[in-house]
Scaffold this motif. Structure first.
Motif, mmCIF file in Angstrom:
data_model
loop_
_atom_site.group_PDB
_atom_site.id
_atom_site.type_symbol
_atom_site.label_atom_id
_atom_site.label_comp_id
_atom_site.label_asym_id
_atom_site.label_seq_id
_atom_site.Cartn_x
_atom_site.Cartn_y
_atom_site.Cartn_z
ATOM 1 N N ASP A 1 -5.838 -5.116 -4.772
ATOM 2 C CA ASP A 1 -6.851 -4.375 -4.004
ATOM 3 C C ASP A 1 -7.282 -3.121 -4.764
ATOM 4 O O ASP A 1 -8.469 -2.817 -4.856
ATOM 5 C CB ASP A 1 -6.311 -3.985 -2.628
ATOM 6 C CG ASP A 1 -6.366 -5.111 -1.615
ATOM 7 O OD1 ASP A 1 -7.140 -6.072 -1.814
ATOM 8 O OD2 ASP A 1 -5.624 -5.029 -0.614
ATOM 9 N N LEU A 2 -6.316 -2.393 -5.306
ATOM 10 C CA LEU A 2 -6.605 -1.168 -6.054
ATOM 11 C C LEU A 2 -7.440 -1.474 -7.295
ATOM 12 O O LEU A 2 -8.425 -0.785 -7.580
ATOM 13 C CB LEU A 2 -5.300 -0.478 -6.449
ATOM 14 C CG LEU A 2 -5.418 0.754 -7.336
ATOM 15 C CD1 LEU A 2 -6.110 1.893 -6.599
ATOM 16 C CD2 LEU A 2 -4.041 1.186 -7.814
ATOM 17 N N ALA B 1 0.790 4.113 -2.795
ATOM 18 C CA ALA B 1 0.544 5.506 -2.419
ATOM 19 C C ALA B 1 1.725 6.398 -2.813
ATOM 20 O O ALA B 1 1.529 7.509 -3.320
ATOM 21 C CB ALA B 1 0.286 5.611 -0.916
ATOM 22 N N TYR C 1 0.841 -1.212 0.000
ATOM 23 C CA TYR C 1 0.000 0.000 0.000
ATOM 24 C C TYR C 1 0.871 1.254 0.000
ATOM 25 O O TYR C 1 0.576 2.226 -0.689
ATOM 26 C CB TYR C 1 -0.920 0.030 1.218
ATOM 27 C CG TYR C 1 -2.043 -0.970 1.223
ATOM 28 C CD1 TYR C 1 -2.448 -1.632 0.072
ATOM 29 C CD2 TYR C 1 -2.718 -1.264 2.398
ATOM 30 C CE1 TYR C 1 -3.482 -2.551 0.096
ATOM 31 C CE2 TYR C 1 -3.753 -2.171 2.433
ATOM 32 C CZ TYR C 1 -4.139 -2.816 1.280
ATOM 33 O OH TYR C 1 -5.171 -3.713 1.310
ATOM 34 N N CYS D 1 -11.381 2.759 -4.635
ATOM 35 C CA CYS D 1 -9.920 2.922 -4.518
ATOM 36 C C CYS D 1 -9.325 3.485 -5.807
ATOM 37 O O CYS D 1 -8.425 4.324 -5.775
ATOM 38 C CB CYS D 1 -9.271 1.580 -4.207
ATOM 39 S SG CYS D 1 -9.930 0.758 -2.734
ATOM 40 N N ALA E 1 -1.535 -5.583 -3.024
ATOM 41 C CA ALA E 1 -1.927 -4.168 -2.912
ATOM 42 C C ALA E 1 -2.462 -3.647 -4.240
ATOM 43 O O ALA E 1 -3.482 -2.956 -4.275
ATOM 44 C CB ALA E 1 -0.736 -3.329 -2.447
#
Length: 165
Positions: A109-110, A25, A21, A116, A106
């Motif tokens: 997930d995005l 980011a 993550y 997201c 990660a």
């Protein structure tokens, strides 16, 4: 303290990819910073404000692009390295679930969450709007038309179901 022990302390139910993550980011922030530096060095004049009509176009386009990226069957090839198909849903959309661990999880997930992905798609559309507002309006109008068409399709289906009883 390792990132795995931090993740376990954060969520005892699963291995949360906190380092992944953080990488995602950091990539987003670095992209924004690079954009800002390039725009400044090239002397691009940024808009002083975004008129409400443009904000609505950007919002509708952001909604649609995030759903296209995360839910559309046709964009599954982009998600496949990071997700697996969980189920087919209505209107040509799918539910994917992230796979793997670390950065791969990660990114999964995005790419499986339209909420997201919104920051990323909005970032791209707003950056385009900042440097080429006319082109961005045209692109956003296309995605906005798709959003409106989706809602009309749902309204038609709902009306048809009500009429049939």
């Amino acid at each position: 303290m390792t990132s795995n022990s931090v993740a376990r302390g954060y969520d005892t139910e699963e291995n949360v990819p906190l380092a992944g993550y953080a990488t995602v980011a950091a990539t987003f922030v670095a992209s924004l910073a690079t954009f800002a530096v390039v725009v400044r060095r090239r002397g691009v004049s940024l808009p002083e404000r975004v008129p409400p009509y443009d904000l609505l176009l950007l919002g509708a386009a952001t909604y649609k692009t995030s759903r296209l990226l995360t839910k559309d069957k046709i964009t599954a090839f982009l998600r496949a390295p990071f997700t697996r198909r969980q189920e087919d849903t209505t209107a040509g959309e799918v539910m994917d679930e992230p796979k793997g661990d670390g950065l791969r999880l990660a990114v999964g997930d995005l790419l499986s969450c339209p909420f997201c992905a919104t920051a990323w798609t909005a970032g791209g559309l707003v950056a385009t709007y900042a440097v080429a507002p006319r082109a961005a309006r045209l692109v956003c109008a296309g995605f906005g038309a798709m959003t409106l068409a989706d809602w009309l399709q749902y309204a038609w289906t709902w009306t048809q179901e009500k009429a049939e009883g």
